[in-house]
Design a protein around this motif. Sequence first.
Motif, PDB file in Angstrom:
ATOM      1  N   VAL A   1       6.886   0.325 -10.196  1.00 11.14           N
ATOM      2  CA  VAL A   1       6.501   1.733 -10.112  1.00 11.14           C
ATOM      3  C   VAL A   1       7.710   2.566  -9.694  1.00 11.14           C
ATOM      4  CG1 VAL A   1       4.982   3.402  -8.978  1.00 11.14           C
ATOM      5  CG2 VAL A   1       4.141   1.088  -9.496  1.00 11.14           C
ATOM      6  N   ASP A   2       7.926   3.654 -10.413  1.00 13.63           N
ATOM      7  CA  ASP A   2       8.981   4.610 -10.074  1.00 13.63           C
ATOM      8  C   ASP A   2       8.395   5.642  -9.131  1.00 13.63           C
ATOM      9  OD1 ASP A   2      11.019   6.428  -9.931  1.00 13.63           O
ATOM     10  OD2 ASP A   2      10.969   6.998 -12.052  1.00 13.63           O
ATOM     11  N   GLY A   3       8.571   5.418  -7.833  1.00  8.37           N
ATOM     12  CA  GLY A   3       7.988   6.311  -6.849  1.00  8.37           C
ATOM     13  C   GLY A   3       8.503   7.727  -6.942  1.00  8.37           C
ATOM     14  N   ALA A   4       9.728   7.904  -7.463  1.00  4.36           N
ATOM     15  CA  ALA A   4      10.292   9.249  -7.570  1.00  4.36           C
ATOM     16  C   ALA A   4       9.554  10.099  -8.594  1.00  4.36           C
ATOM     17  CB  ALA A   4      11.772   9.166  -7.945  1.00  4.36           C
ATOM     18  N   SER A   5       8.775   9.462  -9.474  1.00  2.58           N
ATOM     19  CA  SER A   5       8.034  10.215 -10.483  1.00  2.58           C
ATOM     20  C   SER A   5       6.674  10.681  -9.971  1.00  2.58           C
ATOM     21  CB  SER A   5       7.833   9.347 -11.729  1.00  2.58           C
ATOM     22  OG  SER A   5       6.977   8.242 -11.448  1.00  2.58           O
ATOM     23  N   LEU A   6       6.320  10.317  -8.742  1.00  7.67           N
ATOM     24  CA  LEU A   6       5.025  10.678  -8.165  1.00  7.67           C
ATOM     25  C   LEU A   6       5.228  11.589  -6.954  1.00  7.67           C
ATOM     26  CD1 LEU A   6       3.474   7.093  -8.208  1.00  7.67           C
ATOM     27  CD2 LEU A   6       2.908   8.950  -9.784  1.00  7.67           C
ATOM     28  N   ARG A   7       4.310  12.523  -6.780  1.00  5.53           N
ATOM     29  CA  ARG A   7       4.407  13.391  -5.595  1.00  5.53           C
ATOM     30  C   ARG A   7       3.998  12.599  -4.357  1.00  5.53           C
ATOM     31  NH1 ARG A   7      -0.736  14.273  -4.393  1.00  5.53           N
ATOM     32  NH2 ARG A   7      -2.285  14.260  -6.073  1.00  5.53           N
ATOM     33  N   PRO A   8       4.598  12.873  -3.216  1.00  9.41           N
ATOM     34  CA  PRO A   8       4.187  12.185  -1.986  1.00  9.41           C
ATOM     35  C   PRO A   8       2.711  12.435  -1.684  1.00  9.41           C
ATOM     36  CG  PRO A   8       6.283  13.301  -1.671  1.00  9.41           C
ATOM     37  CD  PRO A   8       5.755  13.766  -3.006  1.00  9.41           C
ATOM     38  N   GLY A   9       2.067  11.420  -1.121  1.00 14.43           N
ATOM     39  CA  GLY A   9       0.660  11.540  -0.782  1.00 14.43           C
ATOM     40  C   GLY A   9      -0.143  10.358  -1.278  1.00 14.43           C
ATOM     41  N   ARG A  10      -1.465  10.511  -1.256  1.00 18.48           N
ATOM     42  CA  ARG A  10      -2.384   9.434  -1.615  1.00 18.48           C
ATOM     43  C   ARG A  10      -2.775   9.534  -3.081  1.00 18.48           C
ATOM     44  NH1 ARG A  10      -5.611   7.230   2.462  1.00 18.48           N
ATOM     45  NH2 ARG A  10      -7.532   7.696   1.297  1.00 18.48           N
ATOM     46  N   HIS A  11      -2.746   8.372  -3.756  1.00 20.15           N
ATOM     47  CA  HIS A  11      -3.039   8.316  -5.187  1.00 20.15           C
ATOM     48  C   HIS A  11      -3.969   7.139  -5.477  1.00 20.15           C
ATOM     49  CE1 HIS A  11       0.323  11.092  -6.323  1.00 20.15           C
ATOM     50  NE2 HIS A  11       0.802  10.633  -5.171  1.00 20.15           N
TER      51      HIS A  11
ATOM     52  N   ALA B   1     -12.118  -1.494  -9.264  1.00 21.66           N
ATOM     53  CA  ALA B   1     -12.383  -0.300  -8.467  1.00 21.66           C
ATOM     54  C   ALA B   1     -11.044   0.304  -8.041  1.00 21.66           C
ATOM     55  CB  ALA B   1     -13.216  -0.666  -7.246  1.00 21.66           C
ATOM     56  N   PRO B   2     -10.988   1.621  -7.795  1.00 17.90           N
ATOM     57  CA  PRO B   2      -9.721   2.221  -7.369  1.00 17.90           C
ATOM     58  C   PRO B   2      -9.307   1.763  -5.977  1.00 17.90           C
ATOM     59  CG  PRO B   2     -11.479   3.859  -7.400  1.00 17.90           C
ATOM     60  CD  PRO B   2     -12.052   2.611  -7.952  1.00 17.90           C
ATOM     61  N   ARG B   3      -8.002   1.690  -5.814  1.00 21.58           N
ATOM     62  CA  ARG B   3      -7.426   1.424  -4.495  1.00 21.58           C
ATOM     63  C   ARG B   3      -6.393   2.513  -4.220  1.00 21.58           C
ATOM     64  NH1 ARG B   3      -2.932  -2.970  -2.585  1.00 21.58           N
ATOM     65  NH2 ARG B   3      -2.445  -1.871  -0.668  1.00 21.58           N
ATOM     66  N   ILE B   4      -6.344   3.029  -3.022  1.00 15.02           N
ATOM     67  CA  ILE B   4      -5.423   4.109  -2.683  1.00 15.02           C
ATOM     68  C   ILE B   4      -4.051   3.528  -2.342  1.00 15.02           C
ATOM     69  CG2 ILE B   4      -4.937   5.993  -1.078  1.00 15.02           C
ATOM     70  CD1 ILE B   4      -7.177   6.550  -3.048  1.00 15.02           C
ATOM     71  N   VAL B   5      -3.026   4.085  -3.008  1.00  8.49           N
ATOM     72  CA  VAL B   5      -1.644   3.790  -2.621  1.00  8.49           C
ATOM     73  C   VAL B   5      -1.024   5.090  -2.124  1.00  8.49           C
ATOM     74  CG1 VAL B   5      -1.364   1.867  -4.211  1.00  8.49           C
ATOM     75  CG2 VAL B   5      -0.773   4.161  -4.963  1.00  8.49           C
ATOM     76  N   THR B   6      -0.178   4.990  -1.137  1.00 10.43           N
ATOM     77  CA  THR B   6       0.449   6.159  -0.533  1.00 10.43           C
ATOM     78  C   THR B   6       1.907   6.225  -0.948  1.00 10.43           C
ATOM     79  OG1 THR B   6      -1.044   6.043   1.368  1.00 10.43           O
ATOM     80  CG2 THR B   6       0.968   7.340   1.626  1.00 10.43           C
TER      81      THR B   6
ATOM     82  N   ALA C   1       0.818  -1.215   0.000  1.00 11.41           N
ATOM     83  CA  ALA C   1       0.000   0.000   0.000  1.00 11.41           C
ATOM     84  C   ALA C   1       0.851   1.265   0.000  1.00 11.41           C
ATOM     85  CB  ALA C   1      -0.933   0.005   1.208  1.00 11.41           C
ATOM     86  N   ARG C   2       2.140   1.139   0.339  1.00 11.09           N
ATOM     87  CA  ARG C   2       3.031   2.296   0.384  1.00 11.09           C
ATOM     88  C   ARG C   2       4.091   2.151  -0.695  1.00 11.09           C
ATOM     89  NH1 ARG C   2       3.039   5.094   5.310  1.00 11.09           N
ATOM     90  NH2 ARG C   2       5.276   5.442   5.265  1.00 11.09           N
ATOM     91  N   VAL C   3       4.278   3.203  -1.455  1.00 10.11           N
ATOM     92  CA  VAL C   3       5.247   3.230  -2.544  1.00 10.11           C
ATOM     93  C   VAL C   3       6.357   4.190  -2.165  1.00 10.11           C
ATOM     94  CG1 VAL C   3       5.639   3.847  -4.953  1.00 10.11           C
ATOM     95  CG2 VAL C   3       3.529   2.666  -4.293  1.00 10.11           C
TER      96      VAL C   3
END
Length: 320
Positions: free
Chosen positions: A79-89, A106-111, A36-38
């Motif tokens: 997934v390249d976490g550095a390409s995403l802003r911190p937070g919930r997606h 259905a969507p699932r939230i990853v942080t 759940a955490r990236v």
Amino acid sequence: MRRFLTLIAGGLCLLGLPATNGLADPTARLSVTGPARVGGWTTLRITTSVPAREVAAVTLRIDGHVVGSDTTPPYAVLVDGASLRPGRHPATLELVRRNGDRLRSAPRIVTVVSAQRRELVASPGHGFERARRALERGHVTVRLAPGRYPVSTLRLGDGARLVGSGPGTVLAAPAAPYWGVVIVDGDDTLLSGLKIDGGGPGGGHGHAVVVQSGVRRFVARRVAIERVRSVGVYAWGSLSDISVQDARITSAGAADAGVIAALPTGNDISVIRTRVAGFRNHGINLVQVPHDNRVSGLRALALDNVVTDIDAPEDTQGWT
């Protein structure tokens, strides 16, 4: 004859199939199971109740944007976490069955969390030669800053990941003869987020990317290949789980093909959501019959590609 679209596949072929939103099988399950955490580079695992024999591809989107696809179980996307802003997606999935039906999750939230990046960072004027040697040894991630990088040959060893900063990161073909600008020698390799300029006066085969026999699990994502002199991505020999995704491969009309997979043995070769234009023989050629290999083509996949301006004067059938 100038053709709008050309494709050769020894087996499964899917092009622009309509979505069904899972209505064909409302009981089918499709979900991201973890983590759940990236942070940094993270592999998101995917599970589905659809039998693997019915699955063509599974695609992961985060914030509605495609991250990547997988065609072989157990399904997962890096997934390249550095390409995403911190937070919930929100993360969502799409599964394409071999019969063309599509299922959406259905969507699932990853942080996304900040994490120490264990990467080599290079620019045209600093650290590129060191990074090139590290990629050849393998088990390293190299991130290139924008700029133009003249290369003779750049090799990816086992576990090597080469990541650019978008189309402003350019690997330039040498003036001397060459086999390929990028040669993939190792397993579990990634090429992402850059451009390859195949122009120049040099001879040789002049491929942009060569995937060598014996390689397992190579992905090229969001790679722009232009001015190709021969083949954009040329994969040969005994291979498995090789995928070109969300790429753009173009030539001025003199080069042979966008993608060719020539496999005496091997399987699971895919080209997904890729635009190919301006070749004289083939757009995407996955045919195995000339290599007396009718089994590997059963899992060859061309999905949601756009192929235009393929000009083969000797072809009178409109396809090759």
